[in-house]
Design a protein around this motif. Sequence first.
Motif, PDB file in Angstrom:
ATOM      1  N   PHE A 152      14.728   8.511  -1.088  1.00  0.00           N
ATOM      2  CA  PHE A 152      13.575   7.824  -0.504  1.00  0.00           C
ATOM      3  C   PHE A 152      12.486   7.598  -1.550  1.00  0.00           C
ATOM      4  O   PHE A 152      11.972   6.486  -1.701  1.00  0.00           O
ATOM      5  N   GLU A 153      12.164   8.623  -2.294  1.00  0.00           N
ATOM      6  CA  GLU A 153      11.083   8.513  -3.275  1.00  0.00           C
ATOM      7  C   GLU A 153      11.446   7.620  -4.454  1.00  0.00           C
ATOM      8  O   GLU A 153      10.579   6.974  -5.048  1.00  0.00           O
ATOM      9  N   ASN A 154      12.731   7.569  -4.801  1.00  0.00           N
ATOM     10  CA  ASN A 154      13.167   6.816  -5.988  1.00  0.00           C
ATOM     11  C   ASN A 154      13.929   5.543  -5.643  1.00  0.00           C
ATOM     12  O   ASN A 154      14.583   4.964  -6.503  1.00  0.00           O
ATOM     13  N   ALA A 155      13.827   5.087  -4.397  1.00  0.00           N
ATOM     14  CA  ALA A 155      14.651   3.963  -3.942  1.00  0.00           C
ATOM     15  C   ALA A 155      14.456   2.714  -4.786  1.00  0.00           C
ATOM     16  O   ALA A 155      15.427   2.016  -5.124  1.00  0.00           O
ATOM     17  N   ASN A 159      17.515   1.246  -7.438  1.00  0.00           N
ATOM     18  CA  ASN A 159      18.105  -0.073  -7.206  1.00  0.00           C
ATOM     19  C   ASN A 159      17.584  -1.155  -8.151  1.00  0.00           C
ATOM     20  O   ASN A 159      17.963  -2.319  -8.023  1.00  0.00           O
ATOM     21  N   GLY A 160      16.745  -0.760  -9.119  1.00  0.00           N
ATOM     22  CA  GLY A 160      16.226  -1.747 -10.067  1.00  0.00           C
ATOM     23  C   GLY A 160      15.335  -2.787  -9.425  1.00  0.00           C
ATOM     24  O   GLY A 160      15.330  -3.957  -9.810  1.00  0.00           O
ATOM     25  N   ILE A 161      14.535  -2.355  -8.432  1.00  0.00           N
ATOM     26  CA  ILE A 161      13.619  -3.246  -7.725  1.00  0.00           C
ATOM     27  C   ILE A 161      12.195  -2.916  -8.185  1.00  0.00           C
ATOM     28  O   ILE A 161      11.835  -1.739  -8.276  1.00  0.00           O
ATOM     29  N   PRO A 162      11.377  -3.910  -8.490  1.00  0.00           N
ATOM     30  CA  PRO A 162       9.995  -3.631  -8.906  1.00  0.00           C
ATOM     31  C   PRO A 162       9.282  -2.762  -7.867  1.00  0.00           C
ATOM     32  O   PRO A 162       9.282  -3.073  -6.675  1.00  0.00           O
ATOM     33  N   GLU A 163       8.674  -1.692  -8.343  1.00  0.00           N
ATOM     34  CA  GLU A 163       8.110  -0.685  -7.439  1.00  0.00           C
ATOM     35  C   GLU A 163       6.616  -0.883  -7.245  1.00  0.00           C
ATOM     36  O   GLU A 163       5.870  -0.978  -8.227  1.00  0.00           O
ATOM     37  N   PRO A 164       6.135  -0.924  -5.984  1.00  0.00           N
ATOM     38  CA  PRO A 164       4.697  -0.998  -5.739  1.00  0.00           C
ATOM     39  C   PRO A 164       3.986   0.227  -6.299  1.00  0.00           C
ATOM     40  O   PRO A 164       4.535   1.331  -6.308  1.00  0.00           O
ATOM     41  N   ALA A 165       2.762   0.047  -6.723  1.00  0.00           N
ATOM     42  CA  ALA A 165       2.032   1.124  -7.399  1.00  0.00           C
ATOM     43  C   ALA A 165       1.818   2.336  -6.503  1.00  0.00           C
ATOM     44  O   ALA A 165       1.757   3.471  -6.979  1.00  0.00           O
ATOM     45  N   ASP A 166       1.705   2.117  -5.198  1.00  0.00           N
ATOM     46  CA  ASP A 166       1.385   3.222  -4.292  1.00  0.00           C
ATOM     47  C   ASP A 166       2.618   3.861  -3.654  1.00  0.00           C
ATOM     48  O   ASP A 166       2.490   4.753  -2.815  1.00  0.00           O
ATOM     49  N   TRP A 167       3.802   3.423  -4.030  1.00  0.00           N
ATOM     50  CA  TRP A 167       4.994   3.890  -3.348  1.00  0.00           C
ATOM     51  C   TRP A 167       5.240   5.385  -3.509  1.00  0.00           C
ATOM     52  O   TRP A 167       5.518   6.085  -2.538  1.00  0.00           O
ATOM     53  N   ARG A 168       5.170   5.893  -4.722  1.00  0.00           N
ATOM     54  CA  ARG A 168       5.546   7.294  -4.972  1.00  0.00           C
ATOM     55  C   ARG A 168       4.676   8.263  -4.161  1.00  0.00           C
ATOM     56  O   ARG A 168       5.181   9.219  -3.582  1.00  0.00           O
ATOM     57  N   ASP A 169       3.384   8.003  -4.161  1.00  0.00           N
ATOM     58  CA  ASP A 169       2.490   8.897  -3.433  1.00  0.00           C
ATOM     59  C   ASP A 169       2.783   8.847  -1.937  1.00  0.00           C
ATOM     60  O   ASP A 169       2.862   9.881  -1.272  1.00  0.00           O
ATOM     61  N   ALA A 171       5.663   7.906  -0.461  1.00  0.00           N
ATOM     62  CA  ALA A 171       6.999   8.428  -0.186  1.00  0.00           C
ATOM     63  C   ALA A 171       7.052   9.946  -0.284  1.00  0.00           C
ATOM     64  O   ALA A 171       7.819  10.605   0.426  1.00  0.00           O
ATOM     65  N   HIS A 172       6.235  10.507  -1.147  1.00  0.00           N
ATOM     66  CA  HIS A 172       6.242  11.966  -1.330  1.00  0.00           C
ATOM     67  C   HIS A 172       5.714  12.692  -0.094  1.00  0.00           C
ATOM     68  O   HIS A 172       6.117  13.835   0.171  1.00  0.00           O
ATOM     69  N   HIS A 173       4.845  12.035   0.674  1.00  0.00           N
ATOM     70  CA  HIS A 173       4.215  12.688   1.820  1.00  0.00           C
ATOM     71  C   HIS A 173       4.680  12.146   3.176  1.00  0.00           C
ATOM     72  O   HIS A 173       4.344  12.716   4.220  1.00  0.00           O
ATOM     73  N   ALA A 174       5.437  11.068   3.192  1.00  0.00           N
ATOM     74  CA  ALA A 174       5.703  10.353   4.443  1.00  0.00           C
ATOM     75  C   ALA A 174       6.610  11.103   5.409  1.00  0.00           C
ATOM     76  O   ALA A 174       6.374  11.116   6.619  1.00  0.00           O
ATOM     77  N   LEU A 175       7.673  11.704   4.896  1.00  0.00           N
ATOM     78  CA  LEU A 175       8.711  12.242   5.776  1.00  0.00           C
ATOM     79  C   LEU A 175       8.336  13.623   6.291  1.00  0.00           C
ATOM     80  O   LEU A 175       8.579  14.632   5.638  1.00  0.00           O
ATOM     81  N   VAL A 176       7.793  13.660   7.504  1.00  0.00           N
ATOM     82  CA  VAL A 176       7.429  14.947   8.110  1.00  0.00           C
ATOM     83  C   VAL A 176       8.290  15.259   9.327  1.00  0.00           C
ATOM     84  O   VAL A 176       8.191  16.346   9.893  1.00  0.00           O
TER      85      VAL A 176
END
Length: 336
Positions: A152-155, A159-169, A171-176
């Motif tokens: 999830f965090e590295n999706a 997949n070699g898709i340009p990553e949005p700047a806010d994705w990592r933060d 994704a790190h907290h989303a799955l509760v």
Amino acid sequence: MLRSYRVLAYSLASLASVNAALADPPKPPAVSPARPKQVVLISFDAAREVSQWQRSRALAKRTGAHFTYFLSCVFLLSPETRQEYTGPGKAAGKSNVGFGASKEDVADRLEQVRLAAAEGHDIGSHACGHFDGKAWSKADWLTEFASVRRIFENAYAINGIPEPADWRDFAHHALVGFRAPYLSADKALYEALPQAGFQYDASGVSNGPTVPPTLNSTTRFALPLIPEGPKAKPVVAMDYNLYVRHSDGTEKPAMAGEFTERAYQAFRAAFDAEYNGKRRPLELGFHFTLMNGGAYWDTLDRFASEVCVRADVECISFRDYVARQRAGQAQATVGG
């Protein structure tokens, strides 16, 4: 004589005034205690088809609802990147539900995840490969959860898709939250969930709507059994269980209208019973798969359009329900 009558009348009037002043004040009219809003918890398993992401988000916007999406993380892998996942006891690149159709398909799904989250929806986990974990150990579950979070965090990067700047933060907290494939839960799962950072589980089944307990720091939700059909036989309040009940798990699109009405009547009766009764949370589960010609999504559309728009009803996510409960408990503790 006339003067004596006037004095008597004045005395009686004065006495009445004094008695009125000394009498108990009139009681205010009885006011019924405010009832809590009826909570409805609507969720989706697997969360694969992009068109269903779009349809559900549109429904939420029309009705003010917030949903929970239990995402299978294999849908964030393409055929070229499927080897990134290895399930407990399985070979690399194996899954019971396939993978994303292509790199472009994965990119579109990731965009839907980001949009849904920005709109206030809850992104939960449905594990990865949709394997039955009833015989898994705690270590097996922790291995699966590690795959969930890593993929999830590295999706984007995987997949070699340009990553949005806010994705990592994000994704790190989303799955509760988590729901087990096949609703297959065991003691080992509940031992692993808090260690893996999950606040709630939605894998249970209960005899009817119930207030979810919190055990070992995990709030445990359960899909209720509700009466359905001409004989009012209990069925799990989930589209797949209705699909099996109505057509033995085989497609009968010609009967979609009948199945839609039956499902609607069952969901609405379950809602009305709680709305007019104890107002315990009502949970309803769906999949992105359009079973029996889309009968159950048509049911959802009608149901949500009728009940989620009410002022005394809240269609909210599992995450938000848990956050409210925990905030209330913390406040009660602080307040003594």
